[in-house]
Design a protein around this motif. Structure first.
Motif, short mmCIF file in Angstrom:
data_model
loop_
_atom_site.label_atom_id
_atom_site.label_comp_id
_atom_site.label_asym_id
_atom_site.label_seq_id
_atom_site.Cartn_x
_atom_site.Cartn_y
_atom_site.Cartn_z
N VAL A 1 31.18 80.59 -16.15
CA VAL A 1 32.22 81.68 -15.75
C VAL A 1 32.62 81.36 -14.67
CG1 VAL A 1 33.43 84.09 -14.88
CG2 VAL A 1 32.07 83.48 -17.00
N LEU A 2 31.17 81.27 -13.00
CA LEU A 2 31.54 80.53 -11.47
C LEU A 2 32.21 79.33 -11.74
CD1 LEU A 2 28.64 81.83 -9.81
CD2 LEU A 2 31.28 80.92 -9.27
N GLU B 1 33.63 77.47 -14.70
CA GLU B 1 35.26 77.54 -14.61
C GLU B 1 36.47 78.29 -13.66
OE1 GLU B 1 36.34 76.33 -17.63
OE2 GLU B 1 34.77 76.44 -18.63
N MET B 2 36.09 79.19 -12.80
CA MET B 2 37.12 79.40 -11.68
C MET B 2 36.78 78.86 -10.93
SD MET B 2 35.15 83.41 -11.46
CE MET B 2 36.30 83.91 -9.69
N ILE B 3 36.09 78.03 -10.42
CA ILE B 3 35.78 76.78 -9.22
C ILE B 3 37.57 76.17 -9.29
CG2 ILE B 3 35.34 74.67 -8.87
CD1 ILE B 3 32.20 75.82 -8.84
N VAL C 1 40.26 76.66 -10.99
CA VAL C 1 41.24 77.88 -11.15
C VAL C 1 41.39 78.05 -9.73
CG1 VAL C 1 42.20 79.53 -11.34
CG2 VAL C 1 41.02 78.61 -13.28
N SER C 2 40.16 78.03 -8.83
CA SER C 2 40.91 78.54 -7.13
C SER C 2 41.27 77.73 -6.29
CB SER C 2 39.36 79.44 -6.72
OG SER C 2 38.63 77.72 -7.04
#
Length: 80
Positions: free
Chosen positions: A25-26, A28-30, A32-33
């Protein structure tokens, strides 16, 4: 389409190594952020540019009342 065997492998992997979920999940978030930050920065800069453009137009209009505009500035005012 995942088969029943694939699903079983997936669930066994997750049950053996539960730390994979938060790390995935982390990762994947990079991106997106980064995209969200770039979008907001672009929006803020576009707004600042629009404000500066309006200030410039107002200055040209103030100058035009006094008749001190150059030929290029007259051309600019015509094509705003």
């Amino acid at each position: 389409m995942p088969t029943k065997e694939d699903k079983e492998k997936f669930f066994s992997l997750i049950s053996e190594k539960p730390w994979l979920i938060p790390s995935t999940v982390l990762l994947e978030m990079i991106p997106v952020s980064i995209v969200a930050y770039g979008f907001m920065k672009n929006r803020r800069l576009k707004k600042r540019l629009q404000i500066e453009h309006q200030k410039t137009v107002r200055e040209y209009i103030k100058k035009s009342d006094s008749g001190k505009l150059t030929q290029e500035e007259f051309y600019y005012l015509k094509h705003i």
